[in-house]
Write an enzyme that holds these catalytic residues in place. Structure first.
Site, short mmCIF file in Angstrom:
data_model
loop_
_atom_site.label_atom_id
_atom_site.label_comp_id
_atom_site.label_asym_id
_atom_site.label_seq_id
_atom_site.Cartn_x
_atom_site.Cartn_y
_atom_site.Cartn_z
N ASP A 101 -18.44 43.33 -71.47
CA ASP A 101 -17.81 44.95 -70.82
C ASP A 101 -16.44 44.42 -69.62
O ASP A 101 -15.96 45.40 -68.95
CB ASP A 101 -18.87 45.91 -70.67
CG ASP A 101 -18.96 46.80 -72.27
OD1 ASP A 101 -18.65 45.58 -73.00
OD2 ASP A 101 -20.09 46.89 -72.22
N GLY A 130 -11.29 49.73 -80.34
CA GLY A 130 -11.76 51.10 -81.47
C GLY A 130 -12.29 50.24 -82.34
O GLY A 130 -12.70 48.77 -81.89
N GLY A 187 -13.61 48.00 -85.62
CA GLY A 187 -13.31 47.01 -86.62
C GLY A 187 -11.94 46.74 -85.53
O GLY A 187 -11.48 46.50 -84.28
N HIS A 224 -12.96 41.45 -76.17
CA HIS A 224 -13.54 41.57 -76.27
C HIS A 224 -14.67 42.03 -77.50
O HIS A 224 -15.78 41.70 -77.35
CB HIS A 224 -14.08 43.68 -75.81
CG HIS A 224 -14.48 43.95 -75.64
ND1 HIS A 224 -15.14 45.38 -76.27
CD2 HIS A 224 -15.89 44.28 -74.07
CE1 HIS A 224 -16.33 45.85 -76.22
NE2 HIS A 224 -16.41 45.31 -74.36
N ASP A 225 -13.54 42.26 -78.56
CA ASP A 225 -15.13 42.21 -79.96
C ASP A 225 -15.15 40.40 -80.33
O ASP A 225 -16.02 40.53 -80.25
CB ASP A 225 -13.64 42.57 -81.23
CG ASP A 225 -13.15 44.15 -81.08
OD1 ASP A 225 -13.45 44.61 -81.00
OD2 ASP A 225 -12.02 43.58 -82.25
N TYR A 252 -7.46 46.59 -82.16
CA TYR A 252 -8.70 45.76 -82.07
C TYR A 252 -9.11 46.94 -81.31
O TYR A 252 -10.73 46.46 -80.67
CB TYR A 252 -8.81 44.43 -81.55
CG TYR A 252 -8.39 43.74 -82.89
CD1 TYR A 252 -9.45 42.93 -83.42
CD2 TYR A 252 -6.44 43.08 -83.39
CE1 TYR A 252 -9.07 41.78 -84.34
CE2 TYR A 252 -6.54 42.50 -83.71
CZ TYR A 252 -7.61 41.75 -84.64
OH TYR A 252 -7.35 40.53 -85.76
#
Length: 136
Positions: free
Chosen positions: A105, A45, A47, A63-64, A43
């Site tokens: 973030d 990076g 995608g 975070h995604d 996860y």
């Protein structure tokens, strides 16, 4: 000199708030973000799919998911205000989108810092992420 060159290339390559997020990560972990987390686990990076490989990778999944929740705010491009104060990351934004992206973030950077001891080099440039995407 080599480190300075790498940082310069990284600064040119990032877009939008990714530079800001990178500064938060560097502040909390002491690691160069693009080199350490640019393609870590399943996860960290671009995608992601499959189960997170460790707590560090789970921080990136969370975070995604946060970016998905604030997707209407264009999180990868939204610039926001923040500062480092007494070891904390403070988001200084009245605009709801800017605040939401900054908080995504901030929380991820804190998570990565709290889990820096789980970072395992065997998951750097990891490619065996073939299972289904994890639900948020």
């Amino acid at each position: 000199m080599k480190t300075l060159w790498i940082v310069a290339v990284w600064l040119i390559a990032v877009e939008g708030n990714l530079y800001q997020f990178g500064r938060m990560i560097w502040n909390r972990t002491g690691k160069l973000p693009i080199l350490s987390y640019g393609s870590y686990g399943c996860y960290c990076g671009w995608g992601g799919q499959g189960p997170p490989k460790d707590a560090t990778d789970r921080c990136c999944l969370v975070h995604d998911c946060c970016y998905t929740r604030v997707g209407d705010c264009s999180p990868k491009m939204t610039l926001y205000s923040y500062r480092f104060e007494n070891g904390d990351i403070i988001c200084d934004n009245k605009d709801p989108c800017k605040r939401a992206v900054c908080e995504c973030d901030r929380e991820a950077a804190i998570c990565l810092g709290e889990n820096v001891n789980t970072y395992d080099k065997k998951y750097k440039s990891y490619e065996d992420c073939t299972e289904e995407v994890q639900e948020c």
